[in-house]
Design an enzyme around this catalytic site. Structure first.
Site, PDB file in Angstrom:
ATOM      1  N   LEU A   1      11.396 -20.522  -4.121  1.00  0.00           N
ATOM      2  CA  LEU A   1      10.123 -19.630  -3.559  1.00  0.00           C
ATOM      3  C   LEU A   1       8.870 -19.537  -4.599  1.00  0.00           C
ATOM      4  CD1 LEU A   1       9.686 -17.147  -1.517  1.00  0.00           C
ATOM      5  CD2 LEU A   1      10.397 -16.175  -2.981  1.00  0.00           C
TER       6      LEU A   1
ATOM      7  N   HIS B   1       3.170   3.524  -8.927  1.00  0.00           N
ATOM      8  CA  HIS B   1       2.403   1.087  -9.209  1.00  0.00           C
ATOM      9  C   HIS B   1       4.435   1.329 -10.290  1.00  0.00           C
ATOM     10  CE1 HIS B   1      -1.249   1.554  -7.542  1.00  0.00           C
ATOM     11  NE2 HIS B   1      -1.910   3.171  -8.995  1.00  0.00           N
TER      12      HIS B   1
ATOM     13  N   ASP C   1       0.767  -1.251   0.114  1.00  0.00           N
ATOM     14  CA  ASP C   1      -0.155  -0.067  -0.425  1.00  0.00           C
ATOM     15  C   ASP C   1       0.663   1.043   0.500  1.00  0.00           C
ATOM     16  OD1 ASP C   1      -2.271   1.290   0.368  1.00  0.00           O
ATOM     17  OD2 ASP C   1      -2.794   0.679   2.208  1.00  0.00           O
TER      18      ASP C   1
HETATM   19  C1  FPP Z   1      -1.809   0.612  -3.462  1.00  0.00           C
HETATM   20  O1  FPP Z   1      -1.786   1.722  -3.198  1.00  0.00           O
HETATM   21  C2  FPP Z   1      -1.529  -0.399  -4.402  1.00  0.00           C
HETATM   22  C3  FPP Z   1      -2.576  -1.224  -5.034  1.00  0.00           C
HETATM   23  C4  FPP Z   1      -3.236  -0.913  -4.543  1.00  0.00           C
HETATM   24  C5  FPP Z   1      -1.237  -1.351  -6.229  1.00  0.00           C
HETATM   25  C6  FPP Z   1      -0.029  -2.798  -6.249  1.00  0.00           C
HETATM   26  C7  FPP Z   1       0.392  -2.657  -6.769  1.00  0.00           C
HETATM   27  C8  FPP Z   1       1.878  -2.993  -7.203  1.00  0.00           C
HETATM   28  C9  FPP Z   1       2.445  -2.770  -5.785  1.00  0.00           C
HETATM   29  C10 FPP Z   1       2.248  -2.837  -8.410  1.00  0.00           C
HETATM   30  C11 FPP Z   1       2.850  -3.543  -8.679  1.00  0.00           C
HETATM   31  C12 FPP Z   1       2.915  -5.517  -8.654  1.00  0.00           C
HETATM   32  C13 FPP Z   1       3.155  -6.063  -9.529  1.00  0.00           C
HETATM   33  C14 FPP Z   1       2.251  -7.686  -8.895  1.00  0.00           C
HETATM   34  C15 FPP Z   1       3.847  -5.903 -10.579  1.00  0.00           C
HETATM   35  P1  FPP Z   1      -2.667   2.940  -3.648  1.00  0.00           P
HETATM   36  O2  FPP Z   1      -2.232   2.937  -5.181  1.00  0.00           O
HETATM   37  O3  FPP Z   1      -3.472   2.237  -2.474  1.00  0.00           O
HETATM   38  O4  FPP Z   1      -1.984   3.792  -2.660  1.00  0.00           O
HETATM   39  P2  FPP Z   1      -2.737   5.078  -2.016  1.00  0.00           P
HETATM   40  O5  FPP Z   1      -3.366   4.453  -0.531  1.00  0.00           O
HETATM   41  O6  FPP Z   1      -1.209   6.328  -1.432  1.00  0.00           O
HETATM   42  O7  FPP Z   1      -3.232   5.988  -2.669  1.00  0.00           O
END
Ligand code: FPP
Length: 248
Positions: free
Chosen positions: A133, A37, A20
């Site tokens: 893993l 992301h 997150d």
């Molecule tokens: C939450 O941050 C994150 C996500 C919704 C997506 C997680 C995805 C990644 C880490 C990208 C890479 C993943 C893979 C599997 C390659 P948010 O956008 O909700 O952040 P915020 O809470 O600060 O708005």
């Protein structure tokens, strides 16, 4: 690599992460949310290397929830591209060489584009015999949806209600062969479970950190494991410590 203070005899078998804070990280840098992301994918790769350094058997990450479709279409498209292009194309061979088995949990409904499903299947097939893993990516995943899907499968199997117990439900989850997570890490200073692995995390230790996911590196994973090892896991029992801190 600073594994000082990590007890090699009490390494968790399975660590799960709620990744997150990507959007907040990007905003802080004056970048569009999508860049968070992209940076998050780098963080995931480093965390996977850390999982290998530690000798974890399973790392499970929450990449896209059943609720994430409600984000603006351009962000959803970008996320799909990061997962399908960065992780499942560019990174796939690197992870394969490192002995990582890639698998996916979640619903494969009409919302998941066919080309993404194809890349997921290709990555899973390529890496299926790897043993170092298991990296499980929760994509179009919801913990409640997983339980609903398990209940539907059990109901359609015709099993008598009196024969249904916790093991029956367990066998019908998306990854029945994977042990429950010993440790769940959530980044970005949020203290929620957010529909992640609801059945599986019944006895998991939860570790929260203020680090935003794109800044997460293997050292943060080691810190979380140190914190896990300092906990007393009792599984509902009282008093004495569980033998090895790992559920059977
Ligand atoms: C939450 O941050 C994150 C996500 C919704 C997506 C997680 C995805 C990644 C880490 C990208 C890479 C993943 C893979 C599997 C390659 P948010 O956008 O909700 O952040 P915020 O809470 O600060 O708005």
């Amino acid at each position: 690599m600073d594994l000082d203070g990590v007890d090699p005899k009490r390494i968790p078998r399975h660590v799960a992460c709620v990744m997150d804070g990507n959007g907040r990280w990007a905003t802080k840098q004056g970048l569009p949310r999508t860049e968070g992301h992209r940076a998050g994918e780098e963080a995931l790769f480093d965390a996977s290397c850390g999982a290998l350094d530690l000798g974890l058997e399973y790392l499970t990450v929450y990449a896209f929830s059943t609720e994430n479709w409600r984000r603006p279409p351009a962000e959803v498209r970008f996320l799909l591209n990061v997962i399908a292009d960065q992780l499942l194309t560019r990174r796939r061979d690197e992870l394969h060489q490192m002995g990582v088995k890639i698998r996916f949990i979640g619903r494969r409904d009409w919302r998941v584009p066919r080309w993404v499903v194809k890349r997921m299947d290709e990555a899973a097939r390529l890496t299926e015999n790897n043993r170092a893993l298991t990296l499980t990516v929760a994509f179009n995943y919801g913990g409640r949806a997983e339980i609903v899907d398990a209940v539907k499968a059990i109901a359609s199997s015709g099993l008598a209600p009196s024969k249904i117990d916790e093991r029956t439900i367990r066998r019908h989850l998306y990854a029945p062969d994977v042990p429950d997570p010993d440790l769940v890490i959530r980044t970005s200073g949020e203290f929620r479970v957010s529909n992640f692995l609801l059945w599986e995390l019944a006895y998991s230790e939860l570790v929260f950190t203020d680090v935003l996911w794109p800044d997460f590196r293997r050292e943060h994973l080691f810190d979380a494991v140190r914190e896990f090892q300092a906990r007393d896991r009792r599984y509902g029992k009282t008093g004495s410590r569980h033998d090895d801190g790992i559920p059977s």
